[in-house]
Design a protein around this motif. Structure first.
Motif, PDB file in Angstrom:
ATOM      1  N   TYR A   5       0.816  -1.215   0.000  1.00  0.00           N
ATOM      2  CA  TYR A   5       0.000   0.000   0.000  1.00  0.00           C
ATOM      3  C   TYR A   5       0.852   1.269   0.000  1.00  0.00           C
ATOM      4  CZ  TYR A   5      -3.616  -3.407   1.170  1.00  0.00           C
ATOM      5  OH  TYR A   5      -4.460  -4.487   1.154  1.00  0.00           O
ATOM      6  N   PRO A   6       1.749   1.464   0.965  1.00  0.00           N
ATOM      7  CA  PRO A   6       2.599   2.668   0.886  1.00  0.00           C
ATOM      8  C   PRO A   6       3.540   2.640  -0.308  1.00  0.00           C
ATOM      9  CG  PRO A   6       3.358   1.231   2.658  1.00  0.00           C
ATOM     10  CD  PRO A   6       2.043   0.687   2.192  1.00  0.00           C
ATOM     11  N   GLY A   7       3.986   1.443  -0.701  1.00  0.00           N
ATOM     12  CA  GLY A   7       4.875   1.344  -1.852  1.00  0.00           C
ATOM     13  C   GLY A   7       4.212   1.776  -3.143  1.00  0.00           C
ATOM     14  N   ALA A   8       2.963   1.316  -3.346  1.00  0.00           N
ATOM     15  CA  ALA A   8       2.231   1.684  -4.565  1.00  0.00           C
ATOM     16  C   ALA A   8       1.941   3.181  -4.598  1.00  0.00           C
ATOM     17  CB  ALA A   8       0.926   0.890  -4.650  1.00  0.00           C
ATOM     18  N   LEU A   9       1.566   3.756  -3.443  1.00  0.00           N
ATOM     19  CA  LEU A   9       1.311   5.197  -3.383  1.00  0.00           C
ATOM     20  C   LEU A   9       2.589   5.992  -3.655  1.00  0.00           C
ATOM     21  CD1 LEU A   9      -1.110   5.443  -0.318  1.00  0.00           C
ATOM     22  CD2 LEU A   9      -1.667   5.834  -2.727  1.00  0.00           C
ATOM     23  N   ALA A  10       3.712   5.522  -3.107  1.00  0.00           N
ATOM     24  CA  ALA A  10       4.982   6.202  -3.355  1.00  0.00           C
ATOM     25  C   ALA A  10       5.330   6.166  -4.838  1.00  0.00           C
ATOM     26  CB  ALA A  10       6.094   5.553  -2.527  1.00  0.00           C
ATOM     27  N   ILE A  11       5.114   5.024  -5.473  1.00  0.00           N
ATOM     28  CA  ILE A  11       5.396   4.911  -6.908  1.00  0.00           C
ATOM     29  C   ILE A  11       4.538   5.890  -7.699  1.00  0.00           C
ATOM     30  CG2 ILE A  11       5.125   3.403  -8.921  1.00  0.00           C
ATOM     31  CD1 ILE A  11       6.046   1.081  -7.160  1.00  0.00           C
ATOM     32  N   LEU A  12       3.247   5.986  -7.365  1.00  0.00           N
ATOM     33  CA  LEU A  12       2.357   6.912  -8.072  1.00  0.00           C
ATOM     34  C   LEU A  12       2.813   8.358  -7.900  1.00  0.00           C
ATOM     35  CD1 LEU A  12      -1.158   5.373  -7.278  1.00  0.00           C
ATOM     36  CD2 LEU A  12       0.071   5.329  -9.460  1.00  0.00           C
ATOM     37  N   LEU A  13       3.228   8.711  -6.695  1.00  0.00           N
ATOM     38  CA  LEU A  13       3.697  10.074  -6.461  1.00  0.00           C
ATOM     39  C   LEU A  13       5.012  10.341  -7.190  1.00  0.00           C
ATOM     40  CD1 LEU A  13       2.875  10.486  -2.660  1.00  0.00           C
ATOM     41  CD2 LEU A  13       1.758  11.626  -4.584  1.00  0.00           C
ATOM     42  N   TYR A  14       5.894   9.353  -7.220  1.00  0.00           N
ATOM     43  CA  TYR A  14       7.141   9.516  -7.966  1.00  0.00           C
ATOM     44  C   TYR A  14       6.866   9.693  -9.462  1.00  0.00           C
ATOM     45  CZ  TYR A  14      10.213   8.313  -4.006  1.00  0.00           C
ATOM     46  OH  TYR A  14      10.906   8.319  -2.827  1.00  0.00           O
ATOM     47  N   VAL A  15       5.904   8.950  -9.981  1.00  0.00           N
ATOM     48  CA  VAL A  15       5.538   9.098 -11.398  1.00  0.00           C
ATOM     49  C   VAL A  15       5.001  10.504 -11.645  1.00  0.00           C
ATOM     50  CG1 VAL A  15       3.915   8.355 -13.186  1.00  0.00           C
ATOM     51  CG2 VAL A  15       5.107   6.648 -11.796  1.00  0.00           C
ATOM     52  N   ALA A  16       4.136  10.990 -10.744  1.00  0.00           N
ATOM     53  CA  ALA A  16       3.604  12.352 -10.876  1.00  0.00           C
ATOM     54  C   ALA A  16       4.723  13.381 -10.821  1.00  0.00           C
ATOM     55  CB  ALA A  16       2.580  12.612  -9.776  1.00  0.00           C
ATOM     56  N   GLY A  17       5.707  13.154  -9.936  1.00  0.00           N
ATOM     57  CA  GLY A  17       6.843  14.071  -9.855  1.00  0.00           C
ATOM     58  C   GLY A  17       7.651  14.096 -11.138  1.00  0.00           C
ATOM     59  N   CYS A  18       7.852  12.913 -11.733  1.00  0.00           N
ATOM     60  CA  CYS A  18       8.562  12.852 -13.016  1.00  0.00           C
ATOM     61  C   CYS A  18       7.817  13.627 -14.100  1.00  0.00           C
ATOM     62  CB  CYS A  18       8.724  11.392 -13.451  1.00  0.00           C
ATOM     63  SG  CYS A  18       9.960  10.461 -12.534  1.00  0.00           S
ATOM     64  N   LEU A  19       6.499  13.471 -14.131  1.00  0.00           N
ATOM     65  CA  LEU A  19       5.697  14.176 -15.138  1.00  0.00           C
ATOM     66  C   LEU A  19       5.786  15.691 -14.956  1.00  0.00           C
ATOM     67  CD1 LEU A  19       2.513  11.896 -15.244  1.00  0.00           C
ATOM     68  CD2 LEU A  19       4.391  11.999 -16.900  1.00  0.00           C
ATOM     69  N   LEU A  20       5.783  16.147 -13.703  1.00  0.00           N
ATOM     70  CA  LEU A  20       5.917  17.583 -13.449  1.00  0.00           C
ATOM     71  C   LEU A  20       7.264  18.112 -13.924  1.00  0.00           C
ATOM     72  CD1 LEU A  20       4.352  18.232  -9.925  1.00  0.00           C
ATOM     73  CD2 LEU A  20       3.592  19.140 -12.118  1.00  0.00           C
ATOM     74  N   GLN A  21       8.321  17.330 -13.679  1.00  0.00           N
ATOM     75  CA  GLN A  21       9.643  17.763 -14.102  1.00  0.00           C
ATOM     76  C   GLN A  21       9.795  17.734 -15.618  1.00  0.00           C
ATOM     77  OE1 GLN A  21      10.750  19.633 -11.699  1.00  0.00           O
ATOM     78  NE2 GLN A  21      12.827  18.904 -12.051  1.00  0.00           N
ATOM     79  N   PHE A  22       9.208  16.723 -16.256  1.00  0.00           N
ATOM     80  CA  PHE A  22       9.245  16.690 -17.717  1.00  0.00           C
ATOM     81  C   PHE A  22       8.451  17.851 -18.309  1.00  0.00           C
ATOM     82  CE2 PHE A  22      10.447  12.072 -17.523  1.00  0.00           C
ATOM     83  CZ  PHE A  22      11.589  12.201 -18.293  1.00  0.00           C
ATOM     84  N   ARG A  23       7.374  18.230 -17.651  1.00  0.00           N
ATOM     85  CA  ARG A  23       6.610  19.392 -18.115  1.00  0.00           C
ATOM     86  C   ARG A  23       7.447  20.654 -18.001  1.00  0.00           C
ATOM     87  NH1 ARG A  23       3.622  23.481 -16.132  1.00  0.00           N
ATOM     88  NH2 ARG A  23       1.840  24.191 -17.396  1.00  0.00           N
ATOM     89  N   ALA A  24       8.169  20.793 -16.880  1.00  0.00           N
ATOM     90  CA  ALA A  24       9.063  21.948 -16.722  1.00  0.00           C
ATOM     91  C   ALA A  24      10.126  21.953 -17.806  1.00  0.00           C
ATOM     92  CB  ALA A  24       9.706  21.920 -15.334  1.00  0.00           C
ATOM     93  N   LEU A  25      10.599  20.750 -18.185  1.00  0.00           N
ATOM     94  CA  LEU A  25      11.590  20.642 -19.248  1.00  0.00           C
ATOM     95  C   LEU A  25      11.010  21.079 -20.580  1.00  0.00           C
ATOM     96  CD1 LEU A  25      14.424  19.628 -20.121  1.00  0.00           C
ATOM     97  CD2 LEU A  25      13.394  17.385 -20.497  1.00  0.00           C
ATOM     98  N   SER A  26       9.760  20.687 -20.853  1.00  0.00           N
ATOM     99  CA  SER A  26       9.150  20.999 -22.154  1.00  0.00           C
ATOM    100  C   SER A  26       8.844  22.485 -22.299  1.00  0.00           C
ATOM    101  CB  SER A  26       7.870  20.182 -22.347  1.00  0.00           C
ATOM    102  OG  SER A  26       6.897  20.533 -21.378  1.00  0.00           O
ATOM    103  N   VAL A  27       8.453  23.138 -21.191  1.00  0.00           N
ATOM    104  CA  VAL A  27       8.146  24.569 -21.264  1.00  0.00           C
ATOM    105  C   VAL A  27       9.343  25.431 -20.872  1.00  0.00           C
ATOM    106  CG1 VAL A  27       5.708  24.159 -20.791  1.00  0.00           C
ATOM    107  CG2 VAL A  27       7.251  24.650 -18.894  1.00  0.00           C
ATOM    108  N   ARG A  28      10.458  24.742 -20.532  1.00  0.00           N
ATOM    109  CA  ARG A  28      11.714  25.429 -20.198  1.00  0.00           C
ATOM    110  C   ARG A  28      11.523  26.414 -19.049  1.00  0.00           C
ATOM    111  NH1 ARG A  28      13.569  26.617 -26.484  1.00  0.00           N
ATOM    112  NH2 ARG A  28      13.772  24.433 -27.077  1.00  0.00           N
ATOM    113  N   ASP A  29      10.910  25.893 -17.994  1.00  0.00           N
ATOM    114  CA  ASP A  29      10.652  26.699 -16.808  1.00  0.00           C
ATOM    115  C   ASP A  29      11.639  26.316 -15.712  1.00  0.00           C
ATOM    116  OD1 ASP A  29       9.677  28.217 -14.782  1.00  0.00           O
ATOM    117  OD2 ASP A  29       7.833  27.049 -14.479  1.00  0.00           O
TER     118      ASP A  29
END
Length: 269
Positions: A5-29
């Motif tokens: 349970y905590p492992g799956a939630l941590a993985i989901l949050l890490y995936v969300a964090g990666c997506l946020l960082q990739f978005r920052a990369l795409s908009v060069r923010d």
């Protein structure tokens, strides 16, 4: 509590964090995101909870490959988070693009392959060796990620590529200063770890661990040579990144390669 349970939630949050960082990369923010902090903090807490549930039992400590990898990933993520909070203008949170995927793989692997028979009761020299080694591997893992960013930064500058990508990376000076701070601390801990191993452990040259001992010592020599070269000859930039990654590769092959053979090829699980 089931560690899934905590492992799956941590993985989901890490995936969300990666997506946020990739978005920052795409908009060069280049600005740090408050949403990223709101995601990374609970992700690290959940990762630590999952790790505690997997690694400990009444029969001993789980020292299997993915559990140790998850421990190092947790410590590395925590280190980067602390460094990013301490230097909010340093853009060190871009290291999440490297450490989050590492954490995702490590958590998934520990949930799938953790809880094995590879358990030991830690005491004396073995406990000291393990703890110092974990801290050393954590700092040198973050240093390897930092070296990758440094290499990317140098390549963009050298080849005069579009400056947009560089804007989201930490300044070159920040990258180099943080890299050598990590290398010096990691090298000191690696020195202590190797010394404890030779002083207190009886099997450092046993057949199943001699490759790890030899490769760890070779890695130590490379790190030491790099630090001396930096101090005496001013080695930096791409040269520092290459030697950092070469030394780290020897550490990874030495420990995780030997653990993989023992657990998944020879079936010592």
């Amino acid at each position: 509590m089931n560690p899934v349970y905590p492992g799956a939630l941590a993985i989901l949050l890490y995936v969300a964090g990666c997506l946020l960082q990739f978005r920052a990369l795409s908009v060069r923010d280049p600005k740090p995101s408050k949403r990223l902090l709101a995601i990374s903090l609970p992700a690290v807490v959940l990762h630590g909870l999952c790790l505690a549930l997997v690694i400990y039992s009444a029969t001993g400590i789980d020292l299997s490959l993915f559990t140790i990898a998850s421990l190092i990933a947790f410590a590395a993520t925590l280190t980067i988070l602390a460094a990013a909070l301490a230097q909010p203008q340093g853009r060190l949170e871009n290291l999440y693009l490297l450490v989050f995927p590492f954490s995702i793989i490590a958590i998934a692997g520990s949930l799938a392959f953790g809880g094995t028979k590879v358990r030991q009761v830690l005491e004396g020299g073995l406990l000291a060796h393990l703890l110092v080694s974990i801290f050393a591997y954590t700092l040198l893992t973050v240093a390897a990620f930092q070296a990758i960013l440094l290499w990317v930064q140098e390549r963009h500058i050298r080849h005069k590529e579009p400056i947009g990508v560089i804007r989201i990376l930490p300044p070159l000076e920040t990258l180099e200063v943080f890299l050598f701070q990590l290398l010096m601390a990691g090298f000191a801990l690696l020195t202590v770890s190797i010394a404890i191993g030779f002083a207190f452990l009886d099997n450092v040259l046993a057949r199943d661990v001699v490759y790890h001992t030899v490769l760890a010592t070779a890695s130590w020599c490379i790190y030491g040579g790099l630090l001396i070269g930096h101090r005496v000859f001013g080695w930096r930039g791409t040269m520092a990144a290459r030697w950092t990654l070469a030394a780290f590769a020897l550490l990874v092959i030495g420990y995780f390669g030997s653990r993989f053979v023992l657990e998944f090829v020879l079936g010592a699980r």
